[in-house]
Design a protein around this motif. Sequence first.
Motif, PDB file in Angstrom:
ATOM      1  N   ASN A 164     -11.467   0.717  -2.677  1.00  7.89           N
ATOM      2  CA  ASN A 164     -11.195   0.265  -1.312  1.00  7.89           C
ATOM      3  C   ASN A 164     -12.351   0.544  -0.364  1.00  7.89           C
ATOM      4  O   ASN A 164     -12.306   0.163   0.807  1.00  7.89           O
ATOM      5  CB  ASN A 164      -9.924   0.940  -0.775  1.00  7.89           C
ATOM      6  CG  ASN A 164      -8.686   0.380  -1.423  1.00  7.89           C
ATOM      7  OD1 ASN A 164      -8.692  -0.751  -1.897  1.00  7.89           O
ATOM      8  ND2 ASN A 164      -7.618   1.159  -1.463  1.00  7.89           N
ATOM      9  N   LYS A 186       0.860  -1.188   0.000  1.00  6.91           N
ATOM     10  CA  LYS A 186       0.000   0.000   0.000  1.00  6.91           C
ATOM     11  C   LYS A 186       0.891   1.231   0.000  1.00  6.91           C
ATOM     12  O   LYS A 186       1.595   1.509   0.963  1.00  6.91           O
ATOM     13  CB  LYS A 186      -0.926   0.011   1.222  1.00  6.91           C
ATOM     14  CG  LYS A 186      -1.867   1.210   1.235  1.00  6.91           C
ATOM     15  CD  LYS A 186      -2.907   1.089   2.308  1.00  6.91           C
ATOM     16  CE  LYS A 186      -3.826   2.308   2.350  1.00  6.91           C
ATOM     17  NZ  LYS A 186      -4.567   2.477   1.120  1.00  6.91           N
ATOM     18  N   SER A 192     -13.690  -5.633  -1.085  1.00  2.00           N
ATOM     19  CA  SER A 192     -12.658  -4.585  -1.101  1.00  2.00           C
ATOM     20  C   SER A 192     -11.336  -5.129  -0.591  1.00  2.00           C
ATOM     21  O   SER A 192     -10.281  -4.871  -1.174  1.00  2.00           O
ATOM     22  CB  SER A 192     -13.097  -3.395  -0.238  1.00  2.00           C
ATOM     23  OG  SER A 192     -14.175  -2.715  -0.821  1.00  2.00           O
ATOM     24  N   LYS A 193     -11.415  -5.889   0.493  1.00  2.00           N
ATOM     25  CA  LYS A 193     -10.176  -6.376   1.119  1.00  2.00           C
ATOM     26  C   LYS A 193      -9.477  -7.405   0.256  1.00  2.00           C
ATOM     27  O   LYS A 193      -8.253  -7.483   0.222  1.00  2.00           O
ATOM     28  CB  LYS A 193     -10.506  -6.968   2.489  1.00  2.00           C
ATOM     29  CG  LYS A 193      -9.275  -7.199   3.358  1.00  2.00           C
ATOM     30  CD  LYS A 193      -9.652  -7.489   4.795  1.00  2.00           C
ATOM     31  CE  LYS A 193      -8.406  -7.597   5.669  1.00  2.00           C
ATOM     32  NZ  LYS A 193      -8.740  -7.882   7.076  1.00  2.00           N
ATOM     33  N   GLU A 235      -7.309  -5.502  -2.266  1.00  2.21           N
ATOM     34  CA  GLU A 235      -6.698  -4.292  -1.729  1.00  2.21           C
ATOM     35  C   GLU A 235      -5.367  -4.027  -2.424  1.00  2.21           C
ATOM     36  O   GLU A 235      -4.595  -4.940  -2.695  1.00  2.21           O
ATOM     37  CB  GLU A 235      -6.483  -4.482  -0.222  1.00  2.21           C
ATOM     38  CG  GLU A 235      -6.207  -3.195   0.530  1.00  2.21           C
ATOM     39  CD  GLU A 235      -6.167  -3.421   2.036  1.00  2.21           C
ATOM     40  OE1 GLU A 235      -6.276  -2.462   2.788  1.00  2.21           O
ATOM     41  OE2 GLU A 235      -6.031  -4.601   2.446  1.00  2.21           O
ATOM     42  N   ASN A 236      -5.127  -2.777  -2.754  1.00  2.00           N
ATOM     43  CA  ASN A 236      -3.848  -2.317  -3.330  1.00  2.00           C
ATOM     44  C   ASN A 236      -3.594  -2.814  -4.749  1.00  2.00           C
ATOM     45  O   ASN A 236      -2.496  -2.644  -5.272  1.00  2.00           O
ATOM     46  CB  ASN A 236      -2.655  -2.740  -2.451  1.00  2.00           C
ATOM     47  CG  ASN A 236      -2.773  -2.219  -1.042  1.00  2.00           C
ATOM     48  OD1 ASN A 236      -3.344  -1.156  -0.831  1.00  2.00           O
ATOM     49  ND2 ASN A 236      -2.259  -2.962  -0.082  1.00  2.00           N
TER      50      ASN A 236
END
Length: 1512
Positions: free
Chosen positions: A1041, A990, A1452-1453, A1456-1457
């Motif tokens: 996110n 991130k 979303s998780k 992520e990134n």
Amino acid sequence: MLLLLPGLLFVLCGEPARCLEENGGFTFDGDIRHFAVAANTVYVATEEKLYQLSHDLTLVQSLSQRGILTGSDPINDAHFSRVTDTDERNATFGVNILLPFVENDTLISCGVIECGYCEVLDPRNISNVLYREHIQVGSSSTSSASVSFLVDVEQKSTETYILTANQQYDPAKESCSLTPEAVHLHNTNHHQRGSIFSLIGAQSTTSIKRCKGNAEFVDGFQINLIIYIFSNLPSSDENNKVRLIWLEAKTNKQETLQSLRGATLRVSDGGEGSKLLASAVIPGGPPVLWSGVFSVDGGQTNTELVLFDISPDLSGDPGADPDFGNVCPLNRAPPPKTLKPKAVLFRQKYMTSVLAVRQKAWVVFFIGTGDGQLIKLAVDKNYHPTCPRVLYRANDDRQVSPKMLLDQVDLKHVYMPLQNLMKRVPVSDCSTYTNVQDYWSAQDPYCVWCGSHNSCTFEDDCQDTDWISIPDDFQPKMVSYRVTDGSGQITLNIQIHLTVGQEARSNFACQFSEPCSTKSPPPQFPQCTCILSKSTLPAEGLPVTVRFRLGTTQLREELKLFNCSEISGPPTSVLCRRCIEAGCGWNKSVCSWADGGVEYDNVCQMMESGMNIFKPKISSITPSVVSFYGRNHAVLSGYNLSDVTRVRIQADMDCTPHESPVWNHTDVTLTFHIPSANTKGTVNACVLLPDGSCHGNVKIIYQSSPSCTNIVPRSSWISGKRKITLTGSHLDFVEGVMHNHVLQEVSPPQNTNHQNLTYDTPAADKKVSSSTLFLKVANETLPCSITINYYPDPEFTSFTSTRMGNNVRITLQKKPDKLEMSPAELSVWGIKEGNQYPCVMEAKETSNETNFFICEIQSSKTSNAEFQQLLIMYGDQTVTLNLKSSLQLYLLLFLLLIPFIMFAVFLVYRSQQKKLTAKMNKRMEDLELDIRNDIRQGFVDLQTEKTDLMETVGAIPFLDYKHFASRIFFPESESLMALCIKDIGQDAVKVPLDECCQGLSRLLQDQLFLTSMVHALEEQKSFTLKDKCVLASLMTVALHNNLSYLTEVMEALLKALSQQNSNAQPKLLLRRTESTVEKLLTNWMSICLYGFLRESVGQHLFLMVSALTQQTAKGPVDCVTEKALYTLSEDWLLWQAQDFTSLKLKVLFAVGSDGEVSEPLEVSALSCDSVEQVKEKILSTFKAKFGFPYNTPLRDVRIEYEKNGLFVALEEVDASSEVIGEVTMLNTLEHYKVPDGATIKVLSRKNHPPLSPQRSVKDDENFSGKYFHLIDPDVDEDQRKNPERKKLKLKEVHLTKLLSTKVAVHSFVENLFRSVWGTPHSRAPPAIKYFFDFLDTQADTLKITDPDVLHIWKTNSLPLRFWVNILKNPQFVFDMEKTPQLDSCLTVIAQAFMDSFSLSETQLGKHAPTNKLLYAKDIPKFKQEVKAYYKHIREQSQITQSEFKEFLQEESKKHENEFNEAAALRELYKFIQRYFTEIKEKLDKDGAPTELMEQLHHVKSLFDGLKSCSWN
């Protein structure tokens, strides 16, 4: 098959040594799920097969795991029987446990069909099933974090059990009688109590439970009578605890499981966030040493290899553990003891697996990584690691699985699984070390220097004891020395840091170049001592050469001795290092003899340099991102750089840094070369001063090398300087473009970016017809594999000028050529009375192959429109063209010839009339007969055709989520697609947003601002439909996110849109993408349904696409137009196809260089197939038969046909090819008269000219104009020599082929449709239920009672907005190419899919489109299923806001990134900047608070200032 395989493996390896060089491996059908090694056999379980291989990964046999499951009860009444790969099946045995039971001579295989299932196999012949039972042993899930292994329990005799540690049971399989316990012991044979696989012990059934939360088990093993089990215990606060369980293998199951004790493993003192990823016990002991790969932050990026002492502590009470126990609920138990690491051995990103091997006094770790590397790290007995080395690096980024094993036969190879590939990598390549110093520097415990061979070998390959090897602990140098002064005598003590064999030790000697006193003691390994005859040393130093003999090995060391007390000066780090390197000692702040001070240079590191130099600072390096070939002439900027001597570049894994000299350096800049690198990744750079100190720290990123895929235009004029655009990847690393006809001339790139590069072509001689491109990158010249054609310069013949109002229009005529010149490449001036008037290019027109360029001379002040001369410029050439006036003469001559032409035509007409009448009568009779035969054959084909399409397609090549999503978000913008996703390796990190982007991100989190901004932009006429789609996708990326908030914004925008449409035409809502929110809905559906797409629909979609491809290949396909006889689209029907026959070819593959061939492989082909199509079918059959592709690419394959004992080459075009007019027919098997059963030999093209690779005729830019295949060109009938090709064909006769294609693929289409509107576990995906309920609520709010409106809304939002996009574009979901023929078939299927959702009844007649008629009978049935699907969703229990919010948070998780949020925010700001005033006015109108307006202005000032955020 077994006879053919050795020959084919030889084909794959090419030359005999090639497999060894590339580290032998085996590619499987499907990803590896489990593997095990027993003696000389490797067992591998994939998704649908079990493989038995020899230790060198040669296939012994494979066993299909597909079969038929019968019986009503999945436990008591079930029976599983295997079928072949091509047979129908309804079940697959997924293996979760694979355990070779060597003592019992069995192989235990357990897993899941619908419920648990186990088999006991013969380890020498896995197809021999010794026992089978439907019982759950181990995990019920294929992806759970569970482990299993065999344990021995000491009773009257040793009993062996299967220990299983399971993550959890699957609640969806409650009918399978699963138990939630964590750890079990199962029987391994029928003689144990309760029979095989039973849990029953001597007294009762006992297990270990995890009563609270979940346990993710990582590894387990047994050493002596102690069992070790490792697990991660995640918690809701995102902390993770790593637990170790000890069990004593006591007299029975019950006592063993009740002996539980444990400990917590803590990597650092800063909390419990670390997570265990992989594990390896270190052989030997006590103590019991163990290594683990830990993620220090709970993710997958920052990983460490950590060493622990896990010797069991059996002092506490058994069973007193707060996390595990035999009974639930657990009593309050004290926390277990905490184990802390003995050492952190290695830090490296993306480590995924580890294997530890003890080699003499060393421990060697083999470390697998997430990007497909195998790293070797040797550690000495003091836990000091040596320099890591990369043993293997994959071409792609396939992750190494957590489990690696050692080859038990030779103990010199590591089995390394990477998805569907198993590599067998040598532990060392000793032969690469050519002298003793190189060998010693490598610090490789596997190798020794063998004196009798005078080479580096494995220790067991050195037959005697005349060998030397590295010492038992790490030493910085092979030879160290000390200088002491005692009683006026200077003594030199030499120590050699080696381990030696007996013969080398007994023949140890030293010889000094300086005379030694007779008092010197004799040499005794590992030391030599020389008491020098001289009592003083010269000031400049005394050079001394020492020669060593160890057995037959000779070594030499050059020394320079100084008087230690005379090494004096200010106490600086430079003086300290000079003192230590001279063999002296450093005592406080002066140099002394070795026996009077410290002899290690670490004492010097904290001292000041003593030089009067300002410390340099680095600001930047340009460029800082390069290919792994490096970059010449990089510029480093900073301060105080005038005294810098070199730039040091060092990666985390490098023991020896690279140092580059500098030049052109001032106080603020310097120039240097960035060296090449062996691996991709990030390195650190600092600048060196004369005193050896290094200052500053800046990152350099190494990426892949450039590659090129296409050029536009594909030709140049001879004089050169034509502007060419090259496309590919990483082209911003290119420093020059070269052509093979003038390699010494380098064209500098212009306007370069990641994907495009522009340059000017060099000139060429008239003899040059084509030239191959090369890219210059640093000091490397890379082949581009793209050829550009050279043609003569354009020739302009005439021009005309016409007045158009105030302007003069010039029409410039050019001779026909192949240059395809565009107007932008021309500059023209009209010349009149010595003055030049620029002519602005407007267009290019073509008539009868002649090009006309049109331009206008604007605002001409002269009344006369005639220009007598033009000045024309292209490239760097200038041409003058004069006006011609001979047009009237040509016209007069033509008029005089007209009467003679008419008379000649009349005579020819009279003479041909009689012949034509007779010819037409005969032609009509032949035509009637041909049409009858075609109709009869079509009827026969439709009634007798077999639907024998294969349903086995191997592993499905799904794209990962971010590439799937980016293709949905930005289907028309590859630049935005690349910009908004992160490269592999970056998506696990991130990256914090800069100040500008943080401000904009906070602003977007305000719903009033975001909705007002969208409405403001949509109200602008200049804001196009394309802009709306881009805006929606950028919002999706920026808010990915926080999908919960994105959903709220979408709902607000949809409510506003439905308010607009409710009064006018409510049925049109969401029908087209005319607003931002409609595109936003498409993106939202794609995000929320990705999991459903992969798990439920993806396989059926891929099977349907594969079936269409197979069906098309059963009939003729025209190479040039790509039309096919078997298709679903009338527009792409090859109705002109001539008669053809099916052939079975015996294909031989050449192996070796002496003419040997493999066993024949049967390949199906058609008589009308072109040579290129035959090659494709041979390679396709090869891959389908053996599971791996042929080792030679298609363009390098040539084939020969055996005719009368000789082999004749088959070429696409040769001297025998049929030519009609100026068009050449591609050669077919029928052309070469290849019969059924013919023998074809496959060879590789050899001896290519290095700069002129042989090409297919398809590479010709005018391929479709020069060649034809099955569709005759439109030329004079008399030029056709083959009477068979003169038959008239009618499209309507062949329409039955559309129906036969539909019948062949219909089951796949039905399965696909029903998977789309299916409801697994009787529930629709959460997003569909949630959104349909939202539409129902909106209808109630708007008081819409017509049920048809709701049906249309749901159809517009789901099937039309999402599923049709997927059906028509499978390349969005899979790594594949979509051919025009496939696209036409998918369009027909997509239309049928949408017709299934339609409410209107369509009456079809004989003039209706064929694509509608094909599925006319199926649509009513599909419509009923769709209505039931909508009804089922409506009646399904409502999903709550909290449940759906949790679902969105999980989505979303998961990803992520993976997206570049900062890039999306910068692109969004461009819209805000363009329409800032309008957005501000809209916010005022909507009553935005003052704080929001201030926040908007603050973001604008940040971006305008570009203080912290650069986005140009």
